[in-house]
Write an enzyme that holds these catalytic residues in place. Sequence first.
Site, PDB file in Angstrom:
ATOM      1  N   HIS A 174      -2.078  -2.719  -6.899  1.00 15.11           N
ATOM      2  CA  HIS A 174      -2.557  -2.314  -5.127  1.00 15.11           C
ATOM      3  C   HIS A 174      -4.128  -2.244  -5.242  1.00 15.11           C
ATOM      4  O   HIS A 174      -4.910  -1.376  -5.616  1.00 15.11           O
ATOM      5  CB  HIS A 174      -2.222  -0.744  -4.973  1.00 15.11           C
ATOM      6  CG  HIS A 174      -2.607  -0.061  -3.667  1.00 15.11           C
ATOM      7  ND1 HIS A 174      -2.833   0.956  -3.245  1.00 15.11           N
ATOM      8  CD2 HIS A 174      -3.020  -0.806  -2.265  1.00 15.11           C
ATOM      9  CE1 HIS A 174      -3.048   1.114  -2.106  1.00 15.11           C
ATOM     10  NE2 HIS A 174      -3.207   0.122  -1.507  1.00 15.11           N
TER      11      HIS A 174
ATOM     12  N   GLU B 209      -4.839   0.046  -8.344  1.00 13.13           N
ATOM     13  CA  GLU B 209      -3.659   0.888  -8.752  1.00 13.13           C
ATOM     14  C   GLU B 209      -2.497   0.219  -9.466  1.00 13.13           C
ATOM     15  O   GLU B 209      -2.266  -0.830  -8.629  1.00 13.13           O
ATOM     16  CB  GLU B 209      -3.424   1.749  -7.224  1.00 13.13           C
ATOM     17  CG  GLU B 209      -2.498   2.849  -7.589  1.00 13.13           C
ATOM     18  CD  GLU B 209      -2.457   3.575  -6.297  1.00 13.13           C
ATOM     19  OE1 GLU B 209      -2.467   3.051  -5.161  1.00 13.13           O
ATOM     20  OE2 GLU B 209      -2.810   5.038  -6.392  1.00 13.13           O
TER      21      GLU B 209
ATOM     22  N   SER C  55       0.754  -1.255   0.117  1.00  6.97           N
ATOM     23  CA  SER C  55       0.082   0.148  -0.143  1.00  6.97           C
ATOM     24  C   SER C  55       0.892   1.237  -0.066  1.00  6.97           C
ATOM     25  O   SER C  55       0.405   2.247  -0.378  1.00  6.97           O
ATOM     26  CB  SER C  55      -0.894  -0.030   1.261  1.00  6.97           C
ATOM     27  OG  SER C  55      -0.200  -0.220   2.448  1.00  6.97           O
TER      28      SER C  55
ATOM     29  N   ASN D  28      -3.197   6.204  -1.337  1.00  5.34           N
ATOM     30  CA  ASN D  28      -2.749   6.372   0.244  1.00  5.34           C
ATOM     31  C   ASN D  28      -2.011   7.861   0.455  1.00  5.34           C
ATOM     32  O   ASN D  28      -2.107   8.094   1.648  1.00  5.34           O
ATOM     33  CB  ASN D  28      -2.111   5.222   0.772  1.00  5.34           C
ATOM     34  CG  ASN D  28      -2.943   4.005   0.807  1.00  5.34           C
ATOM     35  OD1 ASN D  28      -3.957   4.137   1.396  1.00  5.34           O
ATOM     36  ND2 ASN D  28      -2.478   2.905   0.763  1.00  5.34           N
TER      37      ASN D  28
HETATM   38  N1  3HC Z   1     -17.780  -9.301  -0.098  1.00  6.78           N
HETATM   39  C1  3HC Z   1     -18.914  -9.401  -0.854  1.00  6.78           C
HETATM   40  N2  3HC Z   1     -19.876  -8.378  -0.650  1.00  6.78           N
HETATM   41  C2  3HC Z   1     -19.420  -7.412   0.189  1.00  6.78           C
HETATM   42  C3  3HC Z   1     -18.344  -7.334   1.129  1.00  6.78           C
HETATM   43  C4  3HC Z   1     -17.482  -8.407   0.841  1.00  6.78           C
HETATM   44  N3  3HC Z   1     -16.289  -8.539   1.695  1.00  6.78           N
HETATM   45  N4  3HC Z   1     -18.286  -6.359   1.750  1.00  6.78           N
HETATM   46  C5  3HC Z   1     -19.396  -5.710   1.389  1.00  6.78           C
HETATM   47  N5  3HC Z   1     -20.220  -6.013   0.569  1.00  6.78           N
HETATM   48  C6  3HC Z   1     -21.516  -5.859  -0.085  1.00  6.78           C
HETATM   49  C7  3HC Z   1     -22.398  -6.017   0.640  1.00  6.78           C
HETATM   50  O1  3HC Z   1     -23.144  -7.274   0.310  1.00  6.78           O
HETATM   51  C8  3HC Z   1     -23.427  -4.762  -0.028  1.00  6.78           C
HETATM   52  O2  3HC Z   1     -24.102  -4.958  -1.062  1.00  6.78           O
HETATM   53  P1  3HC Z   1     -25.321  -4.183  -1.506  1.00  6.78           P
HETATM   54  O3  3HC Z   1     -25.026  -2.587  -1.346  1.00  6.78           O
HETATM   55  O4  3HC Z   1     -25.489  -4.389  -3.046  1.00  6.78           O
HETATM   56  O5  3HC Z   1     -26.466  -4.758  -0.647  1.00  6.78           O
HETATM   57  C9  3HC Z   1     -22.568  -3.484  -0.127  1.00  6.78           C
HETATM   58  O6  3HC Z   1     -21.144  -4.472  -0.335  1.00  6.78           O
HETATM   59  C10 3HC Z   1     -22.454  -2.789   0.955  1.00  6.78           C
HETATM   60  O7  3HC Z   1     -22.124  -3.693   2.161  1.00  6.78           O
HETATM   61  P2  3HC Z   1     -22.854  -3.283   3.807  1.00  6.78           P
HETATM   62  O8  3HC Z   1     -24.301  -2.715   3.525  1.00  6.78           O
HETATM   63  O9  3HC Z   1     -22.492  -4.281   4.584  1.00  6.78           O
HETATM   64  O10 3HC Z   1     -22.106  -2.004   4.064  1.00  6.78           O
HETATM   65  P3  3HC Z   1     -21.922  -0.281   3.307  1.00  6.78           P
HETATM   66  O11 3HC Z   1     -23.065  -0.181   2.551  1.00  6.78           O
HETATM   67  O12 3HC Z   1     -21.523   0.253   4.514  1.00  6.78           O
HETATM   68  O13 3HC Z   1     -20.897  -0.810   2.251  1.00  6.78           O
HETATM   69  C11 3HC Z   1     -18.443  -1.007   1.793  1.00  6.78           C
HETATM   70  C12 3HC Z   1     -19.363  -1.316   2.549  1.00  6.78           C
HETATM   71  C13 3HC Z   1     -18.509  -1.479   0.350  1.00  6.78           C
HETATM   72  C14 3HC Z   1     -17.328  -1.140   2.258  1.00  6.78           C
HETATM   73  C15 3HC Z   1     -18.597   0.766   1.421  1.00  6.78           C
HETATM   74  O14 3HC Z   1     -18.734   1.463   2.744  1.00  6.78           O
HETATM   75  C16 3HC Z   1     -17.606   1.410   1.096  1.00  6.78           C
HETATM   76  O15 3HC Z   1     -17.340   1.233  -0.165  1.00  6.78           O
HETATM   77  N6  3HC Z   1     -16.832   1.873   1.959  1.00  6.78           N
HETATM   78  C17 3HC Z   1     -15.424   2.563   1.673  1.00  6.78           C
HETATM   79  C18 3HC Z   1     -14.281   1.470   1.284  1.00  6.78           C
HETATM   80  C19 3HC Z   1     -12.932   1.911   0.956  1.00  6.78           C
HETATM   81  O16 3HC Z   1     -12.669   3.227   0.962  1.00  6.78           O
HETATM   82  N7  3HC Z   1     -11.866   1.028   0.646  1.00  6.78           N
HETATM   83  C20 3HC Z   1     -10.825   1.254   0.167  1.00  6.78           C
HETATM   84  C21 3HC Z   1      -9.906   1.722   1.485  1.00  6.78           C
HETATM   85  S1  3HC Z   1      -8.210   1.969   1.109  1.00  6.78           S
HETATM   86  C22 3HC Z   1      -7.547   0.707   0.719  1.00  6.78           C
HETATM   87  O17 3HC Z   1      -8.005  -0.371   0.686  1.00  6.78           O
HETATM   88  C23 3HC Z   1      -6.091   0.860   0.486  1.00  6.78           C
HETATM   89  C24 3HC Z   1      -5.229   0.189   1.486  1.00  6.78           C
HETATM   90  O18 3HC Z   1      -3.803   0.283   1.121  1.00  6.78           O
HETATM   91  C25 3HC Z   1      -5.330   0.896   2.820  1.00  6.78           C
END
Ligand code: 3HC
Length: 289
Positions: free
Chosen positions: A144, A156, A123, A194
């Site tokens: 990434h 990425e 990351s 990041n």
């Molecule tokens: N597998 C399958 N489906 C999943 C899942 C998984 N692991 N996690 C969530 N889902 C699905 C759910 O089934 C749901 O589907 P639907 O909306 O079609 O019904 C959908 O994703 C939303 O899930 P939830 O209702 O449980 O929760 P949210 O609506 O809060 O969504 C989220 C969860 C998809 C994580 C959303 O909040 C989101 O996009 N958050 C931002 C995530 C983000 O920014 N990620 C990047 C982080 S940075 C990174 O990773 C880089 C690293 O280097 C740090």
Amino acid sequence: MRDLRDIDTVGVVGAGTMGAGIAQVAATAGYDVLMRDVEAEFVEDAFDRIEDSLDRLVEKGEVDADDRGAILDRIVGTTDLADFSQTDFVVEAAVENMDVKRDVFAELDEEVPDGVPLATNTSTLSITTIAAATEREDRVVGLHFMNPVPVMKGVEVVVGEKTSDEAVDLAHDFAEDLGKETWESDDKPGFVTNRILMPWINEGIRAFDEGVASKEDIDKGMKLGTNVPMGPLELADHIGLDICLDASETLHEELGDRYKPAYLLKRKVDAGDLGKKTGKGFYEYDEDS
Ligand code: 3HC
């Protein structure tokens, strides 16, 4: 030059949240996957997470129920990196520590056939420094993925000092074949995502620590005010506070004081409150959340 047609078996090193997600999307796209971690128990936990995730996707109609079994059957777990002699493309998603990654890459370089590209899901760490642990620096590239891998649309592609155009093209093609969209970053600390995300998260934590608003209002303000799915504190809990701290420390080391990790982030990590995965970070979580 290698292209997608040369890839049948994908090796994934590390079966944590990211490694399991990468193995899942690769198997869903039809690749055979070898998923490796140091302990059999970690590999088994990864299979549990993949099954849960597939169940959610089946429920949403994004994966056909009839394909669920075949996707799982395409993933084989191992604790032995020597099995990677059978792989045609490797994605490393081990812990975010340069010494560990360089050791893994040196070992992969021994075990994996010469022409095979080695991608790292780091990351923030330097692709160039990781690549220098191998004799195939031109075939080492950053890939990434974002968490949760099965849901997030973007990947990425990070270009190291010696990464060849062929390896970069193949990294884009591979990610696109997994149903993702890609963008490219130079090998600078934190890349695009990041570098920009971590200061945002740290500023959210500082705003909370300095009493600007409650954690709920900070998250609500950023969600409703800027149309992002999660505010900085809930996103930090989702990513893992230890991961955020590691990334922030690398950025701080490489880019100076404007990237200093928030004091409260360090304190939470010291206390073992790492976010969703430990049941407590800035918020508290039960099994269902
Ligand atoms: N597998 C399958 N489906 C999943 C899942 C998984 N692991 N996690 C969530 N889902 C699905 C759910 O089934 C749901 O589907 P639907 O909306 O079609 O019904 C959908 O994703 C939303 O899930 P939830 O209702 O449980 O929760 P949210 O609506 O809060 O969504 C989220 C969860 C998809 C994580 C959303 O909040 C989101 O996009 N958050 C931002 C995530 C983000 O920014 N990620 C990047 C982080 S940075 C990174 O990773 C880089 C690293 O280097 C740090």
